[in-house]
Design a protein around this motif. Structure first.
Motif: not given
Length: 317
Positions: A191, A219, A221, A223, A226, A256
């Protein structure tokens, strides 16, 4: 045929490998910005790189309204990601995506549709996407996904432990998750958009690999920010450092934000230039995506026919 990479055995926690890391963020951003101009991929070479991207995609659905029917459609697309006549025109007999990635409750539905295809099923777990659950529940979710038939587990790390620089606690959690995964591949989602600095990204990457992660992933996807090229560059260089220390090759998964065929080319160029040809294989490189495949298939159609197909002519996952 690709030779499978040796699994990462992990190491005891060695903070001295990363405590002194300092990253020149503007330099990383300049390096990443230069990638699109470094290699000009045209015609059959571009098409070949795009087909390689397809075999590295973790075709993903992680929505609150997922159903068994939606997952079945996605799995059918994973088995035949590019129309058969387009593949035939390019001399390709068979092509599948690298995996299908779903929630734990959708794993059994995916396994049924993918039986006999050789396409693995990956499941997110450990309180995806935030990871804010007690550790015993996160481990129980891993075991549930495995009981449903998952071949790979995408876990999420505790971001707070990174922001607090509590590396021993992060390492212990990840080791427990790695043990729970057993023979299943473990991909650790950092993340990165919530880790604040590239130095935190590098340090979290080192801890995840030392704990035995088979892949490190940018990530969820979910956040606000990404996968980006500067973050990916940082993670690839920590993979290189870890390999130099241990001899183990760890995989990488951007997720992401990769939506276009151009994105697929840029990330593959980055992999080649930073880590070499071995990291252009699905056992060491995955792309977490849902919409990316549509644009790649559109570009492949243009390469074969000389024109872009209407979107309704290309089957969606």
């Amino acid at each position: 045929m690709d030779k499978p990479s040796r699994r990462n055995a992990g190491t005891p926690l060695r903070t001295e490998w990363f405590e002194s890391i300092r990253i020149n963020t503007p330099a990383s951003e300049r390096r990443a910005a230069s990638l699109p101009a470094r290699r000009s991929l045209k015609k059959e070479w571009q098409a070949a790189w795009l087909l390689n991207a397809v075999r590295c995609i973790d075709l993903t659905t992680l929505s609150g309204d997922d159903t068994a029917d939606r997952v079945a459609r996605l799995c059918a697309k994973a088995r035949q990601p590019i129309e058969a006549d387009l593949l035939e025109a390019m001399g390709i007999d068979r092509l599948t995506t690298g995996a299908v990635c779903v929630y734990p409750t959708m794993v059994s539905a995916a396994k049924r549709v993918l039986e006999g295809s050789g396409v693995p099923v990956a499941s997110v777990a450990t309180g995806f996407p935030a990871g804010l659950m007690p550790l015993d529940l996160r481990l129980a979710e891993i075991r549930y996904a495995l009981d449903q038939g998952a071949d790979e587990i995408d876990i999420v790390i505790s971001r707070a432990l990174v922001l607090q620089a509590n590396w021993s606690a992060l390492y212990d959690e990840l080791c427990a998750m790695r043990e729970a995964c057993g023979p299943a591949l473990m991909k650790s989602i950092l993340a990165t958009g919530e880790l604040k600095t590239l130095e935190n990204v590098a340090k979290a990457s080192h801890v995840a690999m030392q704990a035995g992660s088979d892949f490190i992933k940018t990530s969820t996807g979910k956040e606000p920010v990404n996968a980006t090229l500067p973050v990916s560059l940082t993670m690839l260089r920590t993979i290189r450092d870890y390999r130099d220390h241990t001899g183990f090759d760890v995989g990488f998964k951007p997720a992401g934000g990769l939506r276009t065929a151009k994105d697929a080319l840029n990330w593959q160029v980055l992999m080649l230039e930073e880590l070499g040809r071995d990291w252009l294989r699905p056992d060491l490189f995955r792309i977490g995506a849902s919409s990316l495949l549509g644009d790649i298939e559109r570009q492949i159609s243009h390469h074969v026919t000389g024109r872009y197909a209407a979107s309704h002519r290309l089957a969606a996952g």
